[in-house]
Scaffold this motif. Structure first.
Motif, PDB file in Angstrom:
ATOM      1  N   ASP A 150       0.841  -1.199   0.000  1.00 55.85           N
ATOM      2  CA  ASP A 150       0.000   0.000   0.000  1.00 55.85           C
ATOM      3  C   ASP A 150       0.875   1.247   0.000  1.00 55.85           C
ATOM      4  OD1 ASP A 150      -1.700   2.191   0.882  1.00 55.85           O
ATOM      5  OD2 ASP A 150      -3.176   0.661   1.357  1.00 55.85           O
ATOM      6  N   LYS A 151       0.549   2.194  -0.892  1.00 61.51           N
ATOM      7  CA  LYS A 151       1.348   3.423  -1.022  1.00 61.51           C
ATOM      8  C   LYS A 151       1.433   4.179   0.294  1.00 61.51           C
ATOM      9  CE  LYS A 151       3.250   6.473  -3.961  1.00 61.51           C
ATOM     10  NZ  LYS A 151       4.202   7.200  -3.163  1.00 61.51           N
ATOM     11  N   SER A 152       0.364   4.150   1.089  1.00 63.92           N
ATOM     12  CA  SER A 152       0.383   4.867   2.368  1.00 63.92           C
ATOM     13  C   SER A 152       1.412   4.280   3.312  1.00 63.92           C
ATOM     14  CB  SER A 152      -1.005   4.836   3.011  1.00 63.92           C
ATOM     15  OG  SER A 152      -1.409   3.507   3.283  1.00 63.92           O
ATOM     16  N   LEU A 153       1.697   2.984   3.179  1.00 62.39           N
ATOM     17  CA  LEU A 153       2.733   2.350   3.985  1.00 62.39           C
ATOM     18  C   LEU A 153       4.116   2.690   3.452  1.00 62.39           C
ATOM     19  CD1 LEU A 153       1.085  -1.158   4.391  1.00 62.39           C
ATOM     20  CD2 LEU A 153       1.563   0.400   6.257  1.00 62.39           C
ATOM     21  N   LEU A 154       4.256   2.648   2.135  1.00 64.94           N
ATOM     22  CA  LEU A 154       5.564   2.919   1.525  1.00 64.94           C
ATOM     23  C   LEU A 154       6.086   4.292   1.909  1.00 64.94           C
ATOM     24  CD1 LEU A 154       5.275   1.534  -2.128  1.00 64.94           C
ATOM     25  CD2 LEU A 154       6.722   0.680  -0.300  1.00 64.94           C
ATOM     26  N   ASP A 155       5.202   5.278   1.924  1.00 63.00           N
ATOM     27  CA  ASP A 155       5.621   6.649   2.198  1.00 63.00           C
ATOM     28  C   ASP A 155       6.208   6.809   3.595  1.00 63.00           C
ATOM     29  OD1 ASP A 155       4.772   7.361  -0.308  1.00 63.00           O
ATOM     30  OD2 ASP A 155       2.821   8.109   0.349  1.00 63.00           O
ATOM     31  N   LYS A 156       5.880   5.876   4.509  1.00 65.96           N
ATOM     32  CA  LYS A 156       6.340   5.999   5.893  1.00 65.96           C
ATOM     33  C   LYS A 156       7.468   5.031   6.230  1.00 65.96           C
ATOM     34  CE  LYS A 156       1.692   7.438   7.215  1.00 65.96           C
ATOM     35  NZ  LYS A 156       0.448   7.090   7.943  1.00 65.96           N
TER      36      LYS A 156
ATOM     37  N   ILE B 288       7.330   1.354  12.936  1.00 63.60           N
ATOM     38  CA  ILE B 288       6.819   0.116  12.359  1.00 63.60           C
ATOM     39  C   ILE B 288       5.526  -0.297  13.044  1.00 63.60           C
ATOM     40  CG2 ILE B 288       7.300  -2.319  11.967  1.00 63.60           C
ATOM     41  CD1 ILE B 288       8.890  -0.341  10.210  1.00 63.60           C
ATOM     42  N   GLU B 289       5.456  -0.160  14.353  1.00 64.25           N
ATOM     43  CA  GLU B 289       4.233  -0.531  15.070  1.00 64.25           C
ATOM     44  C   GLU B 289       3.070   0.381  14.691  1.00 64.25           C
ATOM     45  OE1 GLU B 289       5.288  -0.515  19.171  1.00 64.25           O
ATOM     46  OE2 GLU B 289       6.162  -2.535  19.112  1.00 64.25           O
ATOM     47  N   ALA B 290       3.367   1.644  14.369  1.00 63.41           N
ATOM     48  CA  ALA B 290       2.308   2.554  13.930  1.00 63.41           C
ATOM     49  C   ALA B 290       1.698   2.100  12.612  1.00 63.41           C
ATOM     50  CB  ALA B 290       2.865   3.974  13.787  1.00 63.41           C
ATOM     51  N   LEU B 291       2.428   1.286  11.858  1.00 64.32           N
ATOM     52  CA  LEU B 291       1.939   0.736  10.594  1.00 64.32           C
ATOM     53  C   LEU B 291       1.368  -0.671  10.782  1.00 64.32           C
ATOM     54  CD1 LEU B 291       4.890   1.832   8.270  1.00 64.32           C
ATOM     55  CD2 LEU B 291       2.715   2.991   8.622  1.00 64.32           C
ATOM     56  N   ARG B 292       1.125  -1.051  12.044  1.00 61.41           N
ATOM     57  CA  ARG B 292       0.623  -2.383  12.392  1.00 61.41           C
ATOM     58  C   ARG B 292       1.605  -3.464  11.955  1.00 61.41           C
ATOM     59  NH1 ARG B 292      -4.089  -1.989   9.414  1.00 61.41           N
ATOM     60  NH2 ARG B 292      -3.995  -4.241   9.098  1.00 61.41           N
TER      61      ARG B 292
ATOM     62  N   ASN C  41       0.114  -8.712  16.570  1.00 61.41           N
ATOM     63  CA  ASN C  41       1.549  -8.637  16.841  1.00 61.41           C
ATOM     64  C   ASN C  41       1.837  -7.765  18.052  1.00 61.41           C
ATOM     65  OD1 ASN C  41       2.174 -10.178  14.454  1.00 61.41           O
ATOM     66  ND2 ASN C  41       1.707  -8.348  13.275  1.00 61.41           N
ATOM     67  N   ALA C  42       1.230  -6.569  18.092  1.00 60.39           N
ATOM     68  CA  ALA C  42       1.449  -5.681  19.233  1.00 60.39           C
ATOM     69  C   ALA C  42       0.850  -6.266  20.507  1.00 60.39           C
ATOM     70  CB  ALA C  42       0.841  -4.306  18.950  1.00 60.39           C
ATOM     71  N   LEU C  43      -0.299  -6.928  20.375  1.00 55.35           N
ATOM     72  CA  LEU C  43      -0.974  -7.514  21.529  1.00 55.35           C
ATOM     73  C   LEU C  43      -0.096  -8.559  22.203  1.00 55.35           C
ATOM     74  CD1 LEU C  43      -3.801  -7.797  23.038  1.00 55.35           C
ATOM     75  CD2 LEU C  43      -4.169  -9.743  21.518  1.00 55.35           C
ATOM     76  N   LEU C  44       0.460  -9.454  21.418  1.00 53.87           N
ATOM     77  CA  LEU C  44       1.257 -10.532  21.986  1.00 53.87           C
ATOM     78  C   LEU C  44       2.634 -10.051  22.419  1.00 53.87           C
ATOM     79  CD1 LEU C  44       0.196 -13.377  19.558  1.00 53.87           C
ATOM     80  CD2 LEU C  44      -0.670 -12.866  21.833  1.00 53.87           C
ATOM     81  N   ASP C  45       3.177  -9.053  21.724  1.00 54.24           N
ATOM     82  CA  ASP C  45       4.437  -8.463  22.182  1.00 54.24           C
ATOM     83  C   ASP C  45       4.262  -7.825  23.546  1.00 54.24           C
ATOM     84  OD1 ASP C  45       5.845  -9.259  20.017  1.00 54.24           O
ATOM     85  OD2 ASP C  45       5.761  -7.338  18.957  1.00 54.24           O
TER      86      ASP C  45
END
Length: 659
Positions: A374-380, A494-498, A643-647
């Motif tokens: 997703d482009k929105s992910l790539l930009d970040k 990275i976590e902000a991007l799930r 991922n964040a939940l189990l971390d």
């Protein structure tokens, strides 16, 4: 015509041209010069100058003119292209990129770094001793080396459709006016129609410009090549005797007057209203349009069925419509997908520059650059990847002499790789350097009070200590920082991007950072579960299987699944939710990274498509929640970030063990 939209296209294309020029320069440095690469570099500079001239971007045109003249010599073999010249041209590209950043902000006439411009211009001038240096205040020069002044008459008769092709004749007149001294400008109105037949988006005016210039006819034709297909052009050299008879009126062709001629009324739109462009494969767009057409057809049929069709026929038809809705969703989302290469293509330059500064020999390998995300992910992604790469170069890869003493090749290897795995995109950054020293990390963590001396942590848990704020094992601070410094920012990004980060490392052999990201942040296929009165959605690609928990669970939250131990967590305990009375616990086995874990819920509610909504600010601090969605009955369900939940759960267990 929307001039701001055209400017946005110019800026986007300029950035692509600069990226292409940089790539070609790096290929010349790595593989040697050939005509194809040299021509690619020249075309980029030439196109930048021509396109910028149409918008009267004097700062860009003046600077690229010097570059173009030098590249002409490189093309003809008069000037060899060596490492020094490549570094100079790369620096010129960086400066031009900053110039276009200013253009994007509406600061066309503001130089972002006058000192850098002066230094680069001086270096270019050393290669062009017979070309006078340019300044921002000088008129636009031609590409001529001819010092003989001639009288030129240039007649331009644009086609009516020229505006529809994104071209502005006034901008070309303005560009020509900068080639020398303007003697006269005549506006040709012989094709102007009556008011009743005039079309607002058509061009009816022509122009005759007479100038005194040292430019050659080839230079003038080159300046007009962008409009040549949409304009009748006649260039003639006038006898010297006619010079005294020519009027001496000089037109003031400012950016404001150009705008007033082309688009009367309001000035350029505000920056906040600029369009954001995403390049889309035309085939993807055609597929989406086809699906929408099919859905429209079935929508019309649904009204007929609703009146007299039997229930079973309606049910079958609705399943067919659901299938088309899902198809449209997938094809619409694919429009936002872009290859990871948009991020990866920046790193050859980064690796080259950092390796040269550190005096290291590094070979960069890139694989999977066509993997889409997703482009929105790539930009970040650029900043976290950049930090990991720079740390790998600085503190991961050893200098050549150290590597040879260890029996390694002098040339270090850095790899970037992207691929799909279990409904996610995985990005890997690997090096064959020192590797992470688990004992050293553990010792530094004890020294800083992050863990106790008797803390029982496995190797992975120790590696993840580098993500703690301010953590570093570097013996000394460098401009590039030490491995671990700032890694807390990488983790948060990275976590902000799930997403999640995994680390694999072998002391003396190298390190791999593995980043897992969802394909999109917009819509997911989900699996709905219920705990008490609360509804949750688990991303379907992470669900492995579902079963009743029964009596198999022990007090240590471990269940035996096909004779293998499986750890689990209870959502009711994590979110402090009262369980339903008499509910029989159910287990959802989920995949996160390379591990599997169980999530205990009260009951299953089935699969669904969830449109992800952002969390209320009051809920954003709660670990494990990735968003929310509206269910079919209008109620709200929380989307779990597995991922964040189990971390977060594992960190809680680690803290309990330390207490």
């Amino acid at each position: 015509m929307d001039m701001q939209a055209v400017r946005n296209v110019l800026i986007e294309e300029a950035r692509e041209l600069l990226a292409a020029m940089e790539q070609a320069l790096l290929e010349v440095e790595t593989h040697g010069a050939d005509s194809e690469r040299i021509n690619a570099i020249f075309r980029a500079a030439h196109t930048l100058k021509g396109s910028s001239g149409m918008f009267n971007l004097q700062l860009v045109v003046g600077f690229t003119h010097l570059m173009e003249n030098l590249l002409v010599r490189v093309r003809t073999g008069e000037q060899a292209i060596d490492a020094q010249l490549i570094s100079l041209l790369l620096g010129c590209g960086d400066y031009l990129s900053r110039l276009f950043d200013n253009v994007a902000d509406g600061l066309d006439e503001q130089d972002p770094d006058p000192q850098t411009r002066a230094l680069l211009s001086a270096e270019l001038q050393q290669y062009l001793t017979i070309v006078a240096p340019l300044s921002a205040t000088e008129p636009l020069p031609g590409a001529a080396l001819n010092t003989h002044v001639q009288h030129w008459r240039i007649e331009l008769r644009p086609e009516p459709q020229v505006f529809l092709h994104g071209l502005d004749p006034i901008a070309f007149v303005n560009y020509l006016a900068g080639l020398g001294e303007v003697l006269c400008l005549e506006v040709l109105q012989d094709t102007l129609p009556t008011l009743a037949t005039l079309e607002a988006e058509s061009c009816y005016l022509g122009f005759v410009l007479e100038i005194l210039s040292s430019a050659t006819q080839a230079n003038i034709e080159q300046a007009l090549e962008f409009i040549a297909q949409d304009c009748a052009i006649h260039i003639s050299q006038q006898p010297p005797t006619e010079l005294t008879a020519a009027p001496t009126w000089t037109p003031e062709l400012t950016a404001e007057s150009v705008q007033a001629l082309v688009e009367p009324g309001d000035s350029l739109r505000a920056r906040s209203q600029e369009q954001v462009f995403i390049k889309v494969d035309a085939r993807k767009l055609d597929q989406l349009i086809d699906s929408v057409g099919e859905l429209v057809t079935r929508s019309a049929r649904s009204r007929t069925l609703a009146e007299d069709a039997p229930r079973e026929a309606v049910k079958t038809f609705m399943e067919e419509v659901d299938s088309f809705v899902e198809q449209i969703r997938d094809r619409a989302l694919s429009l936002r997908m872009a290859p990871v290469n948009e991020v990866f293509q920046r790193f050859p330059r980064v690796v080259r520059d950092v390796a040269r500064d550190l005096g290291k020999q590094v070979d960069l390998n890139i694989r999977g650059a066509d993997t889409e995300l997703d482009k929105s992910l790539l930009d970040k992604l650029n900043d976290p990847l950049l930090h990991i790469v720079r740390n790998a170069l600085d503190h991961g890869l050893e200098p050549a002499d150290v590597r040879q003493a260890m029996g390694k090749p002098a040339l270090g290897t850095l790899s970037l790789n992207a691929y799909h795995d279990s409904g996610c995109v995985v990005l890997e950054i690997s090096d064959d350097g020192r590797g992470l020293d688990a004992q050293k990390i553990r010792g530094k963590a004890i020294e800083r009070g992050l863990i106790n001396v008797d803390s029982d942590l496995d190797e992975q848990a120790i590696y993840h200590l580098i993500f703690e704020a301010g953590f570093s094992t570097a013996e000394q601070v460098t401009d590039l920082s030490g491995r671990g410094v700032g890694m807390d920012v990488v983790r948060r990004s990275i976590e902000a991007l799930r997403g999640t980060i995994e680390i694999n490392s072998h002391l003396g052999s190298g390190t791999t950072f593995r980043i897992r990201l969802p394909l999109t942040l917009s819509i997911i296929d989900g699996f709905q579960v219920v705990v008490g009165e609360a509804h949750f959605v688990i991303p379907l690609e992470q669900v492995v299987e579902c079963l009743e928990l029964g009596e198999r669970s022990g007090s240590n939250q471990i269940v035996s699944l096909r004779d293998s131990p499986l750890a689990f967590v209870r959502l009711a305990e994590l979110f402090n939710i009262p369980a339903q009375a008499g509910a029989r616990e159910c287990l959802v086995v989920v995949q996160h990274g390379t591990q599997r874990t169980g999530i205990v819920v009260d009951r299953f509610a089935g699969e669904l498509q969830a449109v992800i909504k952002p969390l209320n600010p009051l809920l954003r601090s709660i670990r494990g929640l990735g968003g929310s969605t509206i269910l079919g009955d209008g109620s709200v369900a929380m989307i779990l970030d597995i991922n964040a939940l189990l971390d977060a759960d594992r960190r809680g267990e680690a803290l309990q063990r330390q207490a």
